[in-house]
Scaffold this motif. Structure first.
Motif, PDB file in Angstrom:
ATOM      1  N   THR A  49       0.833  -1.201   0.000  1.00  0.00           N
ATOM      2  CA  THR A  49       0.000   0.000   0.000  1.00  0.00           C
ATOM      3  C   THR A  49       0.867   1.250   0.000  1.00  0.00           C
ATOM      4  N   ASN A  50       0.266   2.347  -0.403  1.00  0.00           N
ATOM      5  CA  ASN A  50       0.941   3.637  -0.365  1.00  0.00           C
ATOM      6  C   ASN A  50       0.675   4.381   0.941  1.00  0.00           C
ATOM      7  N   TYR A  51       0.035   3.729   1.901  1.00  0.00           N
ATOM      8  CA  TYR A  51      -0.141   4.327   3.222  1.00  0.00           C
ATOM      9  C   TYR A  51       1.180   4.240   3.969  1.00  0.00           C
ATOM     10  N   GLU A  90       3.269  -1.126 -10.510  1.00  0.00           N
ATOM     11  CA  GLU A  90       3.987  -0.663  -9.341  1.00  0.00           C
ATOM     12  C   GLU A  90       3.010  -0.562  -8.174  1.00  0.00           C
ATOM     13  N   VAL A  92       3.728   0.211  -4.907  1.00  0.00           N
ATOM     14  CA  VAL A  92       4.051   1.336  -4.034  1.00  0.00           C
ATOM     15  C   VAL A  92       4.922   2.312  -4.819  1.00  0.00           C
ATOM     16  N   ALA A  93       4.521   3.584  -4.793  1.00  0.00           N
ATOM     17  CA  ALA A  93       5.293   4.608  -5.483  1.00  0.00           C
ATOM     18  C   ALA A  93       6.703   4.670  -4.896  1.00  0.00           C
ATOM     19  N   VAL A  96       7.232   6.829  -1.913  1.00  0.00           N
ATOM     20  CA  VAL A  96       6.582   6.270  -0.720  1.00  0.00           C
ATOM     21  C   VAL A  96       7.403   5.110  -0.168  1.00  0.00           C
ATOM     22  N   LYS A 100       8.724   4.820   3.536  1.00  0.00           N
ATOM     23  CA  LYS A 100       8.444   3.666   4.386  1.00  0.00           C
ATOM     24  C   LYS A 100       9.733   3.130   5.014  1.00  0.00           C
TER      25      LYS A 100
END
Length: 159
Positions: A49-51, A90, A92-93, A96, A100
């Motif tokens: 995830t991108n969170y 992709e 996750v960017a 990002v 992370k």
């Protein structure tokens, strides 16, 4: 599943614990202790995830695992898996993914203070689309002659 995994002739198990589906499973290591001589590399960062995880959350995940294992020297914090692509998609960017890993480093520092004098943290190779690099935080046995945290990449990672 752990009893089967414990039969493997390996020095460490890498287990994903950084996503909401598996985060609670750290308690299994309290009920089924690691075999002598085996270490645990819990994934404490979700790579799908991108969170962005907050460093305090990462520290809590690390501390939970250390408490369940019962020995801070047998835990090496990592990610659930690599930051790669699947069929040119992709997950996750790139920026990002770097953030992370920064949260992982900061969370490990917090956990290290909480564990009083350190736990081994990340010394692992990851992949981001078109990048292959390693991060070393704390006293990485492979890269111990570099100051921590250290980022190694081709091309150079963002500041």
């Amino acid at each position: 599943l752990l009893p089967i995994l414990y039969q493997a002739k390996v020095g460490a198990l890498s287990i994903p614990l950084g996503n909401p589906r598996h985060e609670h499973e750290f308690t299994a290591f309290r009920d089924l202790p690691l075999p002598n001589g085996m270490m645990l590399i819990p994934g404490v960062i979700d790579v799908t995830t991108n969170y962005l995880e907050h460093p305090e959350l990462v520290a809590n995940r690390i501390c939970n695992v250390v408490e369940a294992v019962g020995d801070k020297t047998r835990v090496i914090a990592g990610t659930d898996c690599g930051f790669g692509t699947f069929a040119s998609y992709e997950f996750v960017a790139t920026d990002v993914a770097w953030a992370k890993l920064g949260a992982l480093s900061e969370g490990a520092k917090i956990a290290r203070m909480a564990a009083d004098r350190g736990i081994p943290v990340v010394c692992h190779t990851y992949s981001i689309p078109h990048l292959h690099y390693s991060i070393a935080t704390d006293n990485c046995p492979i890269l111990e002659h570099f100051p921590a945290p250290c980022w190694f990449a081709l091309p150079e990672p963002p500041p």
